[in-house]
Scaffold this motif. Structure first.
Motif, PDB file in Angstrom:
ATOM      1  N   GLN A   8      -7.466  27.898 -87.829  1.00  0.00           N
ATOM      2  CA  GLN A   8      -8.356  27.864 -86.674  1.00  0.00           C
ATOM      3  C   GLN A   8      -9.785  28.021 -87.175  1.00  0.00           C
ATOM      4  O   GLN A   8     -10.091  28.972 -87.893  1.00  0.00           O
ATOM      5  N   VAL A   9     -10.638  27.054 -86.840  1.00  0.00           N
ATOM      6  CA  VAL A   9     -12.038  27.081 -87.262  1.00  0.00           C
ATOM      7  C   VAL A   9     -12.929  26.943 -86.035  1.00  0.00           C
ATOM      8  O   VAL A   9     -12.587  26.224 -85.086  1.00  0.00           O
ATOM      9  N   GLU A  10     -14.064  27.628 -86.079  1.00  0.00           N
ATOM     10  CA  GLU A  10     -14.996  27.610 -84.953  1.00  0.00           C
ATOM     11  C   GLU A  10     -16.382  27.204 -85.441  1.00  0.00           C
ATOM     12  O   GLU A  10     -16.831  27.646 -86.519  1.00  0.00           O
ATOM     13  N   TYR A  11     -17.052  26.365 -84.635  1.00  0.00           N
ATOM     14  CA  TYR A  11     -18.372  25.859 -84.983  1.00  0.00           C
ATOM     15  C   TYR A  11     -19.319  25.995 -83.797  1.00  0.00           C
ATOM     16  O   TYR A  11     -18.901  25.919 -82.639  1.00  0.00           O
ATOM     17  N   SER A  12     -20.608  26.166 -84.105  1.00  0.00           N
ATOM     18  CA  SER A  12     -21.671  26.088 -83.110  1.00  0.00           C
ATOM     19  C   SER A  12     -22.412  24.773 -83.316  1.00  0.00           C
ATOM     20  O   SER A  12     -22.792  24.445 -84.449  1.00  0.00           O
ATOM     21  N   VAL A  13     -22.627  24.051 -82.230  1.00  0.00           N
ATOM     22  CA  VAL A  13     -23.238  22.720 -82.306  1.00  0.00           C
ATOM     23  C   VAL A  13     -24.683  22.812 -81.821  1.00  0.00           C
ATOM     24  O   VAL A  13     -24.953  23.207 -80.691  1.00  0.00           O
ATOM     25  N   ARG A  14     -25.621  22.412 -82.688  1.00  0.00           N
ATOM     26  CA  ARG A  14     -27.050  22.472 -82.359  1.00  0.00           C
ATOM     27  C   ARG A  14     -27.686  21.098 -82.228  1.00  0.00           C
ATOM     28  O   ARG A  14     -28.846  20.981 -81.846  1.00  0.00           O
ATOM     29  N   SER A  15     -26.947  20.068 -82.591  1.00  0.00           N
ATOM     30  CA  SER A  15     -27.440  18.695 -82.460  1.00  0.00           C
ATOM     31  C   SER A  15     -26.245  17.762 -82.448  1.00  0.00           C
ATOM     32  O   SER A  15     -25.118  18.168 -82.733  1.00  0.00           O
ATOM     33  N   LYS A  60     -11.424  13.040 -87.674  1.00  0.00           N
ATOM     34  CA  LYS A  60     -12.866  12.834 -87.450  1.00  0.00           C
ATOM     35  C   LYS A  60     -13.156  12.886 -85.962  1.00  0.00           C
ATOM     36  O   LYS A  60     -12.440  12.287 -85.154  1.00  0.00           O
ATOM     37  N   PHE A  61     -14.231  13.602 -85.587  1.00  0.00           N
ATOM     38  CA  PHE A  61     -14.653  13.607 -84.187  1.00  0.00           C
ATOM     39  C   PHE A  61     -16.141  13.900 -84.090  1.00  0.00           C
ATOM     40  O   PHE A  61     -16.722  14.585 -84.948  1.00  0.00           O
ATOM     41  N   GLY A  62     -16.760  13.359 -83.067  1.00  0.00           N
ATOM     42  CA  GLY A  62     -18.180  13.578 -82.826  1.00  0.00           C
ATOM     43  C   GLY A  62     -18.411  14.799 -81.953  1.00  0.00           C
ATOM     44  O   GLY A  62     -17.559  15.186 -81.146  1.00  0.00           O
ATOM     45  N   VAL A  63     -19.574  15.419 -82.118  1.00  0.00           N
ATOM     46  CA  VAL A  63     -19.952  16.586 -81.319  1.00  0.00           C
ATOM     47  C   VAL A  63     -21.396  16.410 -80.845  1.00  0.00           C
ATOM     48  O   VAL A  63     -22.179  15.653 -81.427  1.00  0.00           O
ATOM     49  N   ASN A  64     -21.732  17.133 -79.763  1.00  0.00           N
ATOM     50  CA  ASN A  64     -23.112  17.166 -79.289  1.00  0.00           C
ATOM     51  C   ASN A  64     -23.345  18.473 -78.538  1.00  0.00           C
ATOM     52  O   ASN A  64     -22.418  19.278 -78.364  1.00  0.00           O
ATOM     53  N   THR A  65     -24.551  18.682 -78.086  1.00  0.00           N
ATOM     54  CA  THR A  65     -24.916  19.965 -77.474  1.00  0.00           C
ATOM     55  C   THR A  65     -24.316  20.162 -76.081  1.00  0.00           C
ATOM     56  O   THR A  65     -24.428  21.253 -75.522  1.00  0.00           O
ATOM     57  N   ASP A  66     -23.672  19.137 -75.539  1.00  0.00           N
ATOM     58  CA  ASP A  66     -22.953  19.334 -74.276  1.00  0.00           C
ATOM     59  C   ASP A  66     -21.786  20.311 -74.451  1.00  0.00           C
ATOM     60  O   ASP A  66     -21.348  20.944 -73.490  1.00  0.00           O
ATOM     61  N   THR A  67     -21.274  20.376 -75.670  1.00  0.00           N
ATOM     62  CA  THR A  67     -20.210  21.330 -76.009  1.00  0.00           C
ATOM     63  C   THR A  67     -20.704  22.174 -77.188  1.00  0.00           C
ATOM     64  O   THR A  67     -20.408  21.877 -78.339  1.00  0.00           O
ATOM     65  N   PRO A  68     -21.500  23.212 -76.908  1.00  0.00           N
ATOM     66  CA  PRO A  68     -22.160  23.957 -77.983  1.00  0.00           C
ATOM     67  C   PRO A  68     -21.234  24.778 -78.864  1.00  0.00           C
ATOM     68  O   PRO A  68     -21.619  25.162 -79.969  1.00  0.00           O
ATOM     69  N   ASN A  69     -20.021  25.027 -78.408  1.00  0.00           N
ATOM     70  CA  ASN A  69     -19.069  25.800 -79.208  1.00  0.00           C
ATOM     71  C   ASN A  69     -17.737  25.051 -79.266  1.00  0.00           C
ATOM     72  O   ASN A  69     -17.184  24.685 -78.227  1.00  0.00           O
ATOM     73  N   ILE A  70     -17.261  24.828 -80.477  1.00  0.00           N
ATOM     74  CA  ILE A  70     -16.037  24.067 -80.697  1.00  0.00           C
ATOM     75  C   ILE A  70     -15.036  24.929 -81.463  1.00  0.00           C
ATOM     76  O   ILE A  70     -15.386  25.562 -82.461  1.00  0.00           O
ATOM     77  N   LYS A  71     -13.802  24.940 -80.974  1.00  0.00           N
ATOM     78  CA  LYS A  71     -12.719  25.627 -81.676  1.00  0.00           C
ATOM     79  C   LYS A  71     -11.634  24.600 -82.000  1.00  0.00           C
ATOM     80  O   LYS A  71     -11.154  23.891 -81.115  1.00  0.00           O
ATOM     81  N   VAL A  72     -11.270  24.519 -83.275  1.00  0.00           N
ATOM     82  CA  VAL A  72     -10.238  23.579 -83.722  1.00  0.00           C
ATOM     83  C   VAL A  72      -9.044  24.390 -84.219  1.00  0.00           C
ATOM     84  O   VAL A  72      -9.192  25.261 -85.080  1.00  0.00           O
ATOM     85  N   THR A  73      -7.870  24.090 -83.678  1.00  0.00           N
ATOM     86  CA  THR A  73      -6.650  24.799 -84.060  1.00  0.00           C
ATOM     87  C   THR A  73      -5.610  23.797 -84.546  1.00  0.00           C
ATOM     88  O   THR A  73      -5.343  22.793 -83.881  1.00  0.00           O
ATOM     89  N   TYR A  74      -5.055  24.067 -85.711  1.00  0.00           N
ATOM     90  CA  TYR A  74      -3.990  23.238 -86.262  1.00  0.00           C
ATOM     91  C   TYR A  74      -2.825  24.138 -86.647  1.00  0.00           C
ATOM     92  O   TYR A  74      -3.000  25.178 -87.283  1.00  0.00           O
TER      93      TYR A  74
END
Length: 282
Positions: A8-15, A60-74
């Motif tokens: 499980q990894v978590e990211y903050s999206v700023r752009s 592969k997936f794109g991100v933007n500031t509409d979703t500022p916090n992303i959690k990926v679980t495998y």
């Protein structure tokens, strides 16, 4: 042997940006995926890719500031098997007899400057005639001479740096083993995976050497049993087997990794000096 693996990894999206993750267990002739699940919270459409060089299952997936916090679980349940072969009569394979797919693993790469370490490798290990014994000896030398020290290296550290500083983490131990092998005209590649009994739990790096027509596993850290690994990827070095590639202003926040037995009967396997039994995942 069956294992349950989890990331499980978590990211903050700023752009606006893109994430390419390399966390899926690899499907091979000896490693089958019984069940697996990938969840992105919030939901984002993701595409699976297969790298042209090495063995990788990338998402592969794109991100933007509409979703500022992303959690990926495998999570996955994997059935893993291996071979243990006797390499006591192994002979050196001439380069002219190597398969074309193996030849790239003789070349220096970004983190494995085998051309700079040829003289050192030849002076210390060149006298050993049996290729398996040669690789096992250099692996044990790294284990004795290089201190496992968390935080001692960074993303720029190469095999040449590691042998100079004599400190590093698992990826540095792997890079040095690969560089020594290639300097001795033994093809070698980077291996990253989930590791049972690794403390603290994390992704683990080691390397495979091409001996007698098989990719044989070696781990200079000695931190985990060789038959307790679930393969994620192989490549020339960490540059094409990275767990994550981030494009854009995206900040890594947190990660959890685990690898646990899904059945009983596990008997740990390690190499012993003077023995010529080598383990390979195919």
């Amino acid at each position: 042997m069956k294992f349950n693996v989890f990331t499980q990894v978590e990211y903050s999206v700023r752009s606006e940006g893109t994430l390419i993750l390399n966390i899926h267990a690899l499907g091979t002739a000896k490693q089958s995926i019984i069940t697996e699940e990938l969840l992105l919270d919030p939901y984002i459409r993701a595409d699976e890719l297969h790298a042209q060089q090495g063995e990788n299952r990338l998402v592969k997936f794109g991100v933007n500031t509409d979703t500022p916090n992303i959690k990926v679980t495998y999570r996955a349940t994997v059935n893993n098997s291996y071979e243990i072969n006797d390499f006591s009569n192994t002979q050196e394979i001439q380069v002219s007899e190597l398969p074309a797919s193996v030849l790239p693993y003789l070349n220096p790469s970004r983190y494995c400057e085998s051309d700079k370490l040829y003289r050192m490798a030849d002076n210390m290990f060149g006298y050993i005639s049996n290729p398996f014994e040669k690789v096992l000896t250099l692996t044990n030398w790294i284990n004795r001479k290089v201190q496992y020290l968390s935080g001692s290296t960074n993303a720029q550290t190469s095999a040449f740096d590691t042998v100079t500083e004599q400190a590093g983490v698992c990826r540095d131990f792997a890079h040095l083993g690969i560089a020594f092998c290639r300097a001795l005209t033994i093809p070698a590649r980077y291996f990253t995976g989930y590791a049972y009994l690794l403390k603290p739990a994390d992704f683990h790096a080691c390397f495979e050497a091409y001996l007698d027509g098989k990719w044989v596993l070696f781990d200079a850290t000695g931190l985990v049993p060789l038959n307790g690994l679930v393969k994620i990827a192989t490549g020339q070095d960490a540059s094409d087997s990275a767990v994550a590639n981030i494009f854009g202003d995206v900040m890594f926040n947190n990660m959890q990794v685990s690898c646990e037995l899904a059945e009983d009967g596990f008997e740990p396997f390690y190499y012993s000096e003077g023995e010529f039994k080598g383990l390979s995942y195919l």
